[in-house]
Design a protein around this motif. Structure first.
Motif, PDB file in Angstrom:
ATOM      1  N   LEU A  53       0.829  -1.198   0.000  1.00 53.02           N
ATOM      2  CA  LEU A  53       0.000   0.000   0.000  1.00 53.02           C
ATOM      3  C   LEU A  53       0.873   1.262   0.000  1.00 53.02           C
ATOM      4  N   LEU A  54       1.939   1.250   0.787  1.00 56.19           N
ATOM      5  CA  LEU A  54       2.867   2.381   0.827  1.00 56.19           C
ATOM      6  C   LEU A  54       3.595   2.549  -0.505  1.00 56.19           C
ATOM      7  N   LEU A  55       3.972   1.451  -1.118  1.00 53.95           N
ATOM      8  CA  LEU A  55       4.648   1.505  -2.411  1.00 53.95           C
ATOM      9  C   LEU A  55       3.726   2.066  -3.493  1.00 53.95           C
ATOM     10  N   PHE A  87      -7.195   3.510   7.759  1.00 53.09           N
ATOM     11  CA  PHE A  87      -7.970   2.404   8.324  1.00 53.09           C
ATOM     12  C   PHE A  87      -7.064   1.249   8.740  1.00 53.09           C
ATOM     13  N   VAL A  88      -6.018   0.988   7.978  1.00 49.51           N
ATOM     14  CA  VAL A  88      -5.068  -0.069   8.348  1.00 49.51           C
ATOM     15  C   VAL A  88      -4.441   0.273   9.693  1.00 49.51           C
ATOM     16  N   PHE A  89      -3.971   1.493   9.838  1.00 42.92           N
ATOM     17  CA  PHE A  89      -3.374   1.894  11.114  1.00 42.92           C
ATOM     18  C   PHE A  89      -4.398   1.873  12.246  1.00 42.92           C
ATOM     19  N   HIS A  90      -5.614   2.317  11.963  1.00 40.52           N
ATOM     20  CA  HIS A  90      -6.664   2.333  12.989  1.00 40.52           C
ATOM     21  C   HIS A  90      -6.995   0.921  13.462  1.00 40.52           C
ATOM     22  N   PHE A  91      -7.213   0.013  12.529  1.00 37.69           N
ATOM     23  CA  PHE A  91      -7.617  -1.339  12.921  1.00 37.69           C
ATOM     24  C   PHE A  91      -6.457  -2.148  13.494  1.00 37.69           C
ATOM     25  N   ASN A  92      -5.226  -1.735  13.224  1.00 33.53           N
ATOM     26  CA  ASN A  92      -4.075  -2.380  13.861  1.00 33.53           C
ATOM     27  C   ASN A  92      -3.770  -1.759  15.220  1.00 33.53           C
ATOM     28  N   GLY A  93      -4.518  -0.706  15.566  1.00 32.30           N
ATOM     29  CA  GLY A  93      -4.382  -0.100  16.886  1.00 32.30           C
ATOM     30  C   GLY A  93      -3.191   0.830  17.036  1.00 32.30           C
ATOM     31  N   ASN A  94      -2.642   1.304  15.937  1.00 35.15           N
ATOM     32  CA  ASN A  94      -1.488   2.192  16.041  1.00 35.15           C
ATOM     33  C   ASN A  94      -1.594   3.354  15.055  1.00 35.15           C
ATOM     34  N   VAL A  95      -2.589   4.197  15.290  1.00 40.07           N
ATOM     35  CA  VAL A  95      -2.830   5.354  14.428  1.00 40.07           C
ATOM     36  C   VAL A  95      -1.663   6.337  14.502  1.00 40.07           C
ATOM     37  N   LYS A  96      -1.008   6.413  15.660  1.00 39.92           N
ATOM     38  CA  LYS A  96       0.110   7.344  15.806  1.00 39.92           C
ATOM     39  C   LYS A  96       1.274   6.976  14.889  1.00 39.92           C
ATOM     40  N   GLN A  97       1.359   5.725  14.476  1.00 43.46           N
ATOM     41  CA  GLN A  97       2.417   5.316  13.557  1.00 43.46           C
ATOM     42  C   GLN A  97       2.222   5.915  12.165  1.00 43.46           C
ATOM     43  N   ALA A  98       1.044   6.421  11.882  1.00 45.25           N
ATOM     44  CA  ALA A  98       0.785   7.024  10.568  1.00 45.25           C
ATOM     45  C   ALA A  98       1.491   8.366  10.424  1.00 45.25           C
ATOM     46  N   LEU A  99       1.810   9.015  11.532  1.00 47.43           N
ATOM     47  CA  LEU A  99       2.423  10.336  11.499  1.00 47.43           C
ATOM     48  C   LEU A  99       3.776  10.366  10.773  1.00 47.43           C
ATOM     49  N   PRO A 100       4.707   9.454  11.064  1.00 52.42           N
ATOM     50  CA  PRO A 100       5.979   9.480  10.325  1.00 52.42           C
ATOM     51  C   PRO A 100       5.794   9.242   8.822  1.00 52.42           C
ATOM     52  N   TYR A 101       4.877   8.365   8.466  1.00 49.61           N
ATOM     53  CA  TYR A 101       4.615   8.118   7.048  1.00 49.61           C
ATOM     54  C   TYR A 101       4.054   9.373   6.383  1.00 49.61           C
ATOM     55  N   ALA A 120      -6.185   9.822  -2.600  1.00 47.47           N
ATOM     56  CA  ALA A 120      -7.125   9.994  -1.485  1.00 47.47           C
ATOM     57  C   ALA A 120      -7.639   8.645  -0.989  1.00 47.47           C
ATOM     58  N   GLN A 121      -7.952   7.739  -1.909  1.00 54.74           N
ATOM     59  CA  GLN A 121      -8.440   6.422  -1.498  1.00 54.74           C
ATOM     60  C   GLN A 121      -7.343   5.626  -0.793  1.00 54.74           C
ATOM     61  N   ASP A 122      -6.108   5.717  -1.277  1.00 54.52           N
ATOM     62  CA  ASP A 122      -5.004   5.017  -0.619  1.00 54.52           C
ATOM     63  C   ASP A 122      -4.745   5.574   0.774  1.00 54.52           C
ATOM     64  N   ILE A 123      -4.829   6.891   0.914  1.00 57.70           N
ATOM     65  CA  ILE A 123      -4.628   7.500   2.234  1.00 57.70           C
ATOM     66  C   ILE A 123      -5.719   7.039   3.192  1.00 57.70           C
ATOM     67  N   LEU A 124      -6.950   7.011   2.727  1.00 61.60           N
ATOM     68  CA  LEU A 124      -8.055   6.531   3.562  1.00 61.60           C
ATOM     69  C   LEU A 124      -7.846   5.073   3.956  1.00 61.60           C
ATOM     70  N   LEU A 125      -7.469   4.254   3.008  1.00 57.07           N
ATOM     71  CA  LEU A 125      -7.200   2.840   3.279  1.00 57.07           C
ATOM     72  C   LEU A 125      -6.050   2.688   4.264  1.00 57.07           C
ATOM     73  N   PHE A 173       2.045   6.666  -6.925  1.00 56.77           N
ATOM     74  CA  PHE A 173       1.020   7.631  -7.317  1.00 56.77           C
ATOM     75  C   PHE A 173       1.475   9.068  -7.044  1.00 56.77           C
ATOM     76  N   LEU A 174       2.101   9.276  -5.875  1.00 57.80           N
ATOM     77  CA  LEU A 174       2.551  10.615  -5.515  1.00 57.80           C
ATOM     78  C   LEU A 174       3.656  11.118  -6.439  1.00 57.80           C
ATOM     79  N   VAL A 175       4.602  10.237  -6.773  1.00 54.13           N
ATOM     80  CA  VAL A 175       5.684  10.640  -7.671  1.00 54.13           C
ATOM     81  C   VAL A 175       5.124  10.998  -9.043  1.00 54.13           C
ATOM     82  N   PHE A 176       4.227  10.173  -9.562  1.00 56.24           N
ATOM     83  CA  PHE A 176       3.662  10.457 -10.885  1.00 56.24           C
ATOM     84  C   PHE A 176       2.838  11.741 -10.855  1.00 56.24           C
ATOM     85  N   PHE A 177       2.051  11.923  -9.820  1.00 54.09           N
ATOM     86  CA  PHE A 177       1.223  13.124  -9.698  1.00 54.09           C
ATOM     87  C   PHE A 177       2.099  14.376  -9.608  1.00 54.09           C
ATOM     88  N   ARG A 178       3.151  14.299  -8.809  1.00 54.49           N
ATOM     89  CA  ARG A 178       4.059  15.442  -8.671  1.00 54.49           C
ATOM     90  C   ARG A 178       4.756  15.741  -9.996  1.00 54.49           C
TER      91      ARG A 178
END
Length: 120
Positions: free
Chosen positions: A42-44, A82-96, A74-79, A49-54
């Motif tokens: 998902l990160l890859l 949700f991955v971070f939320h359901f894994n119980g570590n939303v704070k880990q999304a901040l560095p990404y 936007a859909q990947d960010i939302l997904l 997408f971000l590189v191509f968009f930029r």
């Protein structure tokens, strides 16, 4: 005739892209789990997408030629959230988020950087 076909192709692509991740998002919400979703892939995908968009923004290409990418991002960010939320570590999304936001600016510092990113 050609203009109508081009219009149809543009808007049908946008419609398909708008719905591309919705089944995955819905399944994740229904199961209340991120099981079966690969964080590295998902990160890859998001990075690509971000590189191509930029790249498209940097070179000033017409928006209709890459309008599906903000939708996919936007859909990947939302997904991803949700991955971070359901894994119980939303704070880990901040560095990404910090890496992706800073890469948006780093990619356009020099022409060779954005060109190199598109070559990879």
């Amino acid at each position: 005739m050609e203009a109508g076909l081009l219009w149809f192709c543009n808007w049908s692509t946008l419609a398909v892209c708008a719905a591309l991740k919705l089944p995955q998002i819905y399944a994740q919400l229904a199961a209340r789990s991120a099981r079966g979703i690969s964080l590295p892939s998902l990160l890859l995908e998001l990075a690509g997408f971000l590189v191509f968009f930029r790249y498209q923004c940097y070179y000033g290409n017409p928006l209709l030629t890459y309008l599906e990418y903000p939708i996919l991002i936007a859909q990947d960010i939302l997904l991803l959230l949700f991955v971070f939320h359901f894994n119980g570590n939303v704070k880990q999304a901040l560095p990404y988020a910090a890496v992706f936001v800073s890469s948006w600016f780093v990619l356009s510092l020099q022409k060779w950087i954005i060109d190199l990113a598109m070559q990879g």
